[in-house]
Design an enzyme around this catalytic site. Structure first.
Site, short mmCIF file in Angstrom:
data_model
loop_
_atom_site.label_atom_id
_atom_site.label_comp_id
_atom_site.label_asym_id
_atom_site.label_seq_id
_atom_site.Cartn_x
_atom_site.Cartn_y
_atom_site.Cartn_z
N CYS A 8 0.83 -1.20 0.00
CA CYS A 8 0.00 0.00 0.00
C CYS A 8 0.87 1.26 0.00
O CYS A 8 0.49 2.29 -0.54
CB CYS A 8 -0.96 -0.01 1.17
SG CYS A 8 -0.18 -0.18 2.76
N HIS A 46 -1.11 1.26 7.56
CA HIS A 46 -1.69 1.25 6.22
C HIS A 46 -1.55 2.64 5.59
O HIS A 46 -1.79 3.64 6.24
CB HIS A 46 -3.17 0.86 6.33
CG HIS A 46 -3.82 0.69 4.99
ND1 HIS A 46 -3.26 -0.08 3.99
CD2 HIS A 46 -4.98 1.17 4.50
CE1 HIS A 46 -4.06 -0.04 2.94
NE2 HIS A 46 -5.10 0.71 3.23
#
EC number: 3.4.19.12
Lengths: 891, 483
Positions: free
Chosen positions: B113, B431
């Protein structure tokens, strides 16, 4: 004459006061006798007296006996009024009940024996064992004196025992004459003393309601009838019909014709309706009746017997034919100042979703344009103007034509038909606008124009029958979309009319081997609508044959569901009449058999609140089936259809559905939101709203779609801000999923339907009457929603227009004696249930005063706030004719 | 002879005579005179259907005094528009993608990510895209090594794929080349590729691109990446002890926003980041002394990148720890007071012009426009003034400073275009998500393969102070004014 509670209790109190003042200190006595420790001086005195009487009653001397009995009676009568505790004399006589009983048995026949029987009858009130009915027994052998003299509680107890006795004697088939004498007395007593409900209960128990007619008078007939009509909802058939019959007769007796008419309509008894017209001589009141009939949406022909004068009859027939509906609706719209046309964008309110999906995609999306077409149609329904379809088309931009062509293929059908919706009820203007579409060679457009003609004529009857004349030509055309347009248009325009001519032209299609399935399906549906609730054998036969002719593959098609539904509509609300057809349906192919069974059952018992059927259907929903069985959807819908008629059953159904939702199979879950939508249609209950909101985010997209459509249904025509907000958020949540977004848009259109002036509720007249055509329209849509993907999201989205059958202005419009609107102050508030309440309770609460015309939300009731006028109907809904009050004086 | 009345639209024509011996067509002709509706378009309802032109009056059974109804208009018949309307549903898949107004997401290949969000942010720079598309496959200059070349090509391909696709793109090729070029991204943990620092990825990728996109002439000016992102800083290094002073210039790709306990706002953090202390040998003192270094911006980039220094190496836990402090950043950033004197002078005229223009939009006279209102309103004006900037972006490869002769000038005012956020407690975990403003003004959150539309006010809420996504690298786009 009767022992009114007050004088006695005052007497009691006074006596007690005397006693206590005489002997201030009770202490010595208490110490003397532990057993009677609690007794006051006065009570002790009473007790001793009574003991003395009991002894004397057994005295051989008749004089003494009589005196004792008289005194005993005196004591008892003086105190029977108290309801909260056992009266003292009775309490003290308890131990002697057995003795007295024994003595009575051995007594020789005499007046004294009767006197004693009277007393024993009263004593039995507290003493008699359950089921012995001794009180009644002694009463029957007693002196038959005024029953009320023993007090209310005694009468009530007696009534209960009579009911029991009656059942026993019915079993033995013995005479009940002696009982009926007593019943006469009791009923007379109750009716005089504001206890109409108890009188009615007793008469229902002894199955002799006719007696009621003798005893009602001007002061109590309203309460009596009110109780009768409300009780009817909870009675098993055929008792409910009987009860309503009595109510009808009472109303007729007291010339309360509007109520009588209401019940006649409820009973669907045209003979009664006619009787109302013939009994009443006042033309103005007859006009009011016509308004009531027109709201109910049935076809009704006045004949010279009902109205003698031809000119008057024509005028009245015009009212029945709903020709003035459009005018009244527009009066309301102008008064509320909502004439300005709204665009779909005004409804979506995308600017409130800042940033999200605000700038739409550059190319036209056919799906979204179709949604906009529907939103536009629903929102501007009946206003005669909008910003997409009716804008004058100039040659350069030609906006009207333009919008039509912004819809793709079958979308054009819905777009052309939307014109019918916009010009709803205005036949002349509607036909004028639709005319130009008849001259194209684009079949979907012609189909839409045909459907539009049907929609414009929805609920309106016209001597010239323009819908039949126009649509009849197209029924047998080549193109099936045109045929469907014409057939569906006829179904909508002539719903409930039982028109033979249409039957003879549509029936052949059903059994035409060459006709495509969709044409047959819509023909069956239209016939079901036209003959809704008629139990017409011929039509039933044709549909049954059509069902039997279908091949295995065809039975699996989504549209096939309209065949059983059409069949079911024939028996809508007709209960047992469906049984013969239901038997036949058991012979169908197993693919459709159960589906058909459920549909027939649910339609036949729709709006009856029949608890047994609700249980049957619930049992069906609870089953866990093999794949491929699809009858649980209609079962869930049926649950709602049966239970929707009265509030208690409705609440229970909502709770049951919550369970079904948790434990049911997927195909059951998909139907639950639709059932909730039906139960609360145009009545946004917060709890249901929350449930649907939760389901609208369900992982199963079909559950979510049904929930979204149902959100629209429960908020239909309410402009409910909370639902509008939910839908707006859903529109950004589902902005990428075209199908779900389409559903959200439709729901948005429904919530703002008629800019908030319309309702979809099939119930009217204070939730008593159920318009069969309105229910038929809603149920058809819901059945279509059971397979959203192939019908509404497929190319049959125009089934959404079936909702037009249920669309009615939720207004109260007052008109003067010349039927011109006048404005008067009215109070509008939450309706209060006043059934069984004594006196003149307030019928509304939390009211606000407005001037007419006003909007009435679900559960609201209006009452006039002025004495200047007298309304000609006690049910202030729809059109109300006001008569000037001759006794009114300006203050 | 029969006399009937005919109802047409809202009008009723009374007393029309019918000659029953003549066909109904004659009757229709009569009505044509009255209504102007041609007979062939008249529809007359009689009992049981429409009146046919050749019907027999006696069979129809029209009675004397009967009311007939006629439908029909002389209106123009609806025609389909000549140009058929094209519906979105009919378009091929690629065009549907452009219709959505934003491009596809990127599939997470296992803790990638950081890379996905970096790519999404950089992809939002159209100039970078056009520079990449000019990069020829073969035209590898000698000073670019093979891996850099491959990475550049992969970047170009990936950007192209993203634009074309509706569904999420899998950046497998790009990831392979990235790992080849920078082996540190191939670190494994428990057999999985580890989460990496997005800032490192961002910096490395930009550096690579700047190397490979250098024009063969290899002159400083032709560095496309530098022209877009490079910030020239002029620093004054000052030693308080000795009073020595020197000045130096450097070029960086991003400004750092240092976060200390007194920094609440981006502006404070930037100021903080431009000041620093360093120790070096002082020639005057003959020993190491503390020098104060104060930098000012000397030239403005087209895209100003700001990195929040949220991670620091925590010795005790042996990992990069995160500062969760909330640091607000504006949608519109004015860096005028971080500029050097020279630059400020250059900026003054364009800024005045911008103020005037905005004043005009508000309906104010140019003179009466006060700065207060400008600031308030620029939020709403932002997209429109953006467009003005974009129209002139084509071919602006050269000239980082606003002194280009094209007629557009830098104003020192920047609009937020991308935010790369991190959620989690350390740089190597958690994330990363990219939030990118589209040309349409919409904000899209690229959470790996799921793009979703966001509201503008939610973008400023990514400023930290909790466990929600917080801004790590943000990028502003310069606002231009044409003179």
């Amino acid at each position: 004459m009767a022992p009114g509670p007050d004088p006695n209790s005052v007497g009691d109190g006074a006596k007690r006061d005397e006693a206590t003042t005489k002997v201030p200190s009770k202490d010595p006595k208490k110490k003397d006798d532990k057993k009677e420790e609690d007794l006051s001086e006065e009570d002790l005195q009473l007790k001793q007296n009574l003991e003395l009487y009991v002894e004397r009653v057994q005295d051989p001397n008749p004089e003494l006996q009589k005196a004792a009995l008289e005194s005993m009676r005196q004591e008892i009568r003086a105190s029977t009024s108290s309801m909260t505790s056992v009266p003292k004399p009775l309490k003290f006589l308890r131990p002697h009940y057995g003795t007295l009983k024994e003595f009575h048995k051995n007594m020789a026949e005499s007046d004294l024996k009767k006197l004693l029987a009277d007393i024993l009858s009263v004593l039995a009130l507290t003493m008699s064992a359950e089921g012995e009915r001794e009180s009644l027994g002694y009463r029957l052998t007693g002196s038959e004196g005024d029953i009320g003299s023993w007090g209310h509680e005694y009468v009530r107890n007696l009534a209960g025992e009579i009911a029991e006795e009656y059942t026993v004697r019915q079993g033995e088939e013995s005479s009940i004459e002696d009982l009926m004498d007593l019943v006469q007395q009791i009923v007379a007593f109750h009716m005089k003393h504001n206890a109409e409900t108890e009188a009615v209960d007793l008469l229902m128990d002894v199955e002799d309601l006719d007696l009621l007619l003798e005893h009602v008078d001007r002061t109590n007939f309203r309460r009596t009838c009110n109780y009768l009509t409300s009780a009817a909802k909870y009675l098993p058939g055929p008792d409910d019909m009987l009860v309503l019959d009595i109510a009808y007769m009472i109303y007729i007796k007291f010339e309360e014709y509007p109520n009588a008419l209401q019940i006649a309509l409820f009973l669907d008894n045209m003979q009664y309706v006619k009787q109302v017209f013939t009994s009443c001589t006042d033309l103005l009141r007859k006009k009011q009746f016509c308004y009531m009939i027109s709201r109910h949406g049935i076809t009704f022909e006045l004949d010279p017997e009902m109205v003698e004068n031809d000119v008057d009859r024509e005028m009245l027939q015009d009212i029945v034919n709903n020709t003035k509906l459009s005018e009244g609706y527009l009066t309301l719209a102008r008064d509320i100042e909502v004439m300005e046309a709204k665009t779909p964008e005004d409804i979506y309110k995308a600017h409130l979703l800042d940033g999200r999906a605000s700038s739409g995609p550059s190319a036209d999306s056919a799906r979204q344009n179709l949604a906009a077409t529907f939103v536009n149609a629903f929102v501007n329904a009946g206003f005669g103007q909008d910003k997409l379809m009716t804008v004058p088309s100039d040659s350069t931009s030609g906006s009207a034509g333009n919008w039509l062509f912004k819809n793709k293929e079958h979308g054009k059908t819905s777009a052309a038909a939307s014109l019918g919706m916009i010009l709803l009820w205005d036949v002349d203007a509607g036909l004028t606008h639709l005319d130009k579409y008849f001259h194209t060679n684009d079949n979907p457009i012609i189909a839409g124009a045909l459907l539009g003609v049907g929609i414009v004529n929805c609920g309106i009857k016209n001597d010239c029958d323009p819908a039949l004349a126009l649509l009849g030509e197209y029924i047998d055309k080549e193109d099936s979309s045109v045929r469907i347009g014409a057939i569906m248009g006829l179904g909508i325009a002539y719903a409930g009319s039982q028109n033979d001519q249409i039957k003879s032209s549509l029936s052949p299609i059903l059994n035409d081997a060459k006709a495509p399935l969709d044409v047959i399906a819509f023909a069956a549906l239209s016939l079901g609508m036209i003959y809704v609730g008629s139990c017409n054998e011929e039509v039933a036969q044709s549909i049954i044959f059509a069902l039997m002719d279908r091949s295995e593959a065809e039975l699996g098609e989504a549209l096939t569901r309209f065949l059983p539904l059409g069949l079911g509509l024939l028996y809508l609300g007709k209960q047992e009449s469906v049984e013969a057809t239901a038997e036949v349906s058991k012979t169908f192919n197993e693919k459709i058999r159960k589906y058909c069974d459920m549909t027939l059952l649910s339609c036949a018992y729709a709006g009856t609140g029949n608890v047994l059927k609700v249980q049957d259907l619930l049992a069906q929903c609870g089953e866990h089936l093999e794949k491929g069985d699809n009858h649980q959807g209609p079962a869930v819908l049926g649950l709602a259809m049966v239970a929707m008629s009265e509030e208690l059953g409705l609440d229970m159904a909502i709770r049951s559905l919550e369970r079904v939702l948790q434990y049911g199979e997927q195909n059951v879950r998909r139907a639950v939101p639709l059932a909730l939508g039906l139960l609360c249609i145009s009545n946004p209950k917060v709890t249901v709203m929350d449930t649907l909101s939760r389901l609208s985010h369900d992982t199963d997209s079909e559950v979510a779609m049904s929930a979204i459509i149902s959100l629209g249904l429960i908020g239909a025509g309410t402009n409910n801000a909370r639902i509008a907000g939910m839908l707006r958020n859903l529109s950004s949540y589902y902005y990428k999923d075209a199908s779900l977004l389409f559903c959200v848009r439709i729901a948005q259109g429904l919530v703002h339907m008629g800019k908030g002036l319309l309702t979809l509720s099939p119930f009217h007249s204070e939730r008593l009457l159920l318009s069969p055509t309105a229910l038929a329209g809603i149920v058809t849509l819901l059945h279509a929603c059971l397979d959203m993907k192939s019908i509404i999201l497929g190319k049959y989205h125009f089934v959404l227009y079936f909702l037009v059958l249920a669309m009615q202005p939720r207004m109260m419009l007052t008109v003067d004696e010349n039927l011109k609107p006048i404005s008067v102050p009215v109070r509008v508030g939450q309706a209060v249930d006043v059934v069984g309440q004594a006196g003149r309770p307030k019928t509304i609460t939390g009211f606000q005063t407005h001037s007419t015309p006003v909007l009435l939300a679900a559960g609201e009731r209006a009452e006039l706030a002025t004495d200047k006028y007298i309304p000609l109907s006690p049910i202030l809904e729809g059109f109300i004719i006001l008569k000037e009050n001759p006794d009114y004086r300006e203050e | 002879m029969l006399t009937v009345s005919v109802k047409w639209q809202k009008k009723v024509f009374e007393g029309i005579e019918i000659d029953v011996t003549l066909p109904p067509y004659v009757f229709k002709a009569q009505l044509y005179d009255l209504t102007g509706v041609p007979p062939e378009r008249q529809k007359i309802m009689v009992k049981g259907g429409l009146l046919k032109d050749d019907a027999d009056w006696s069979a129809i059974g029209v009675k004397d005094g009967q009311k007939l109804m006629m439908m029909g208009t002389a209106d123009e018949i609806v025609k389909a528009p000549e140009k058929a309307i094209v519906f979105a549903e009919d378009l091929p898949e690629e065009e549907q993608a452009t219709n959505l107004g934003y491009s596809a997401g990127l599939v997470n290949l296992g803790n990638t990510c950081y890379m996905n969000s970096t790519v999404q942010c950089l992809k939002s720079v159209p100039e970078l895209k056009s520079a990449l598309s000019n990069y020829s496959l073969a035209g590898r200059s000698n000073d670019v090594d093979q891996t850099s070349h491959m990475l550049t090509v992969a970047t170009r391909e990936l950007f192209g794929d993203l634009d074309r696709s509706v569904n999420a793109v899998s950046p497998t090729q790009f990831w392979m080349t990235l790992r080849k070029k920078f082996p540190q991204f191939s670190q494994l943990q428990n057999g999985m590729h580890m989460q990496q620092d997005a800032e490192e990825c961002w910096t490395q990728l930009l550096y690579t691109l700047s190397q490979s996109l250098k024009a063969p002439a290899s002159s400083e000016d032709s560095d496309a990446v530098k022209a877009l992102f490079g910030v020239n800083l002029r620093s004054r290094v000052h030693c308080q002890e000795s009073g020595e002073e020197s000045s130096e210039t450097e070029s960086v790709y991003s400004l750092k926003c240092h976060i200390s306990h007194e920094v609440n706002h981006l502006h404070e953090g930037l100021k903080h980041g431009l000041k620093g202390e360093l120790e070096k040998t002082s020639p005057a003192l003959g020993r190491t002394a503390v020098y104060l270094k104060e930098s000012l911006i000397d030239s403005l980039p087209r895209y100003l990148t700001v990195q929040f220094v949220r991670f620091f190496w925590k010795r005790e836990t042996n990992q990069k720890a995160k500062i969760l402090r909330k640091v607000d950043y504006p949608l519109e950033l004015d860096i005028f007071d971080l500029c050097s004197e020279d630059l400020r002078k250059k900026l003054e005229a364009p800024r005045q012009k911008l103020r005037d223009e905005e004043g005009k939009k508000l309906g104010l006279q140019p003179k009466s426009s006060s700065k207060d209102i400008d600031v308030k309103m620029t939020d709403a004006e932002a997209p429109s003034s953006n467009e003005g900037g974009e129209s002139s972006t084509a071919g602006q490869q050269e000239g980082a400073s606003s002194s280009s002769e094209k007629g557009t000038h830098m104003t020192g005012i920047y609009d937020l275009v991308t935010v790369l956020t991190h959620k989690g407690r350390s740089a190597d975990s958690g994330h990363y998500v990219a939030w990118v403003k589209q040309e349409s003004g919409k904000w899209i959150q690229y959470d790996d393969s799921h793009p979703s539309i966001q509201r503008e006010e939610d973008i400023t809420k990514l400023s930290g102070g909790g466990d929600w996504h917080m801004a790590y690298i943000i990028m502003y786009k310069a606002r231009f004014v044409s003179m």
